[in-house]
Design a protein around this motif. Structure first.
Motif: not given
Length: 252
Positions: A155-168
């Motif tokens: 039910d709960y999804v926690l993500l620590d800086e999920p945009l790391n390594n991703l371009d725009m």
């Protein structure tokens, strides 16, 4: 709902999370923003029980994270950490399968396999499912880890800086996907983000931290204001609007 009460964490004489009390709404996307060293990732690690707090309490969906058995908590809450390193040589499908361990205990059922394939499809990883992780780009690997978290079906999804390594382009695709997961799958998604623009566009609720404390919180429209952001980041920040519609956040 995620509730923290007087959560505190120190390293020696340095207090990195200082008496944080929050009620994060159930459903939608909550983004935690703030400058480096604000305590964002530490707070997320405490909420997910990856890190012990010095004092305070945390409940997730009514469960006290310090007292709930690990397997029960893992069926309600999943987390993607910032430092995801796998030493074993795994395929994408192998990695995503790990998300089902709290349910299957290593003996996957047909239902588990269905969750795995659905998560692979949701992240558009079908063509890469049998590729090894070390053969993928950083962005592709990040999507595989997010698929693992979604396969856990919490039910709960926690993500620590999920945009790391991703371009725009891929960062935008990731945020759209998380927005869809919150809307279509009924997930409560909590993110640590550095990009204020992505936080403003895709979040329902924003928590801003500074020096280990909650500096401000509220709906995105109330938080993405120059006077709020400039105080938090201690620099001039402007908000570009047209006809009352937020267009972008930029630094003056």
């Amino acid at each position: 709902m995620i509730v923290t009460a007087n959560v505190t964490k120190s390293y020696g004489e340095s207090c990195v999370v200082d008496g944080v009390s929050l009620e994060l709404p159930k459903g939608g996307i909550t983004s935690i923003i703030g400058p480096n060293g604000a305590g964002k990732s530490t707070l997320l690690s405490i909420v997910s029980r990856l890190m012990a707090m010095d004092r305070g309490t945390v409940t997730v969906g009514g469960l006290d994270v310090t007292r709930t058995p690990s397997d029960e908590l893992a069926r309600r809450l999943s987390i993607l950490r910032q430092d995801n390193h796998m030493t074993a040589r795994l395929t994408v499908r192998d990695l995503v399968s790990f998300g089902r361990y709290p349910h299957s205990k290593g003996r996957p059922t047909l239902e588990d396999k269905d969750h795995i394939e659905r998560a692979i499809g949701y992240l558009d990883l079908g063509a890469l499912a049998d590729r090894f992780l070390d053969e993928l780009s950083g962005g592709q690997r990040q999507r595989a880890f997010v698929a693992m978290v979604l396969a856990q079906d919490t039910d709960y999804v926690l993500l620590d800086e999920p945009l790391n390594n991703l371009d725009m382009k891929h960062a935008m695709s990731m945020m759209k996907l998380l927005r869809r997961a919150a809307n279509d799958l009924g997930k409560t998604v909590v993110l640590v983000l550095h990009d204020i623009n992505f936080a403003s566009w895709y979040s329902d609720h924003i928590v801003a931290m500074k020096l280990g404390k909650v500096a401000a919180q509220g709906p995105s429209a109330e938080m993405i204001r120059p006077e709020v952001l400039s105080d938090i980041y201690e620099m001039e920040i402007k908000v570009h609007e047209i006809g009352g519609q937020l267009i972008s956040v930029y630094y003056g």
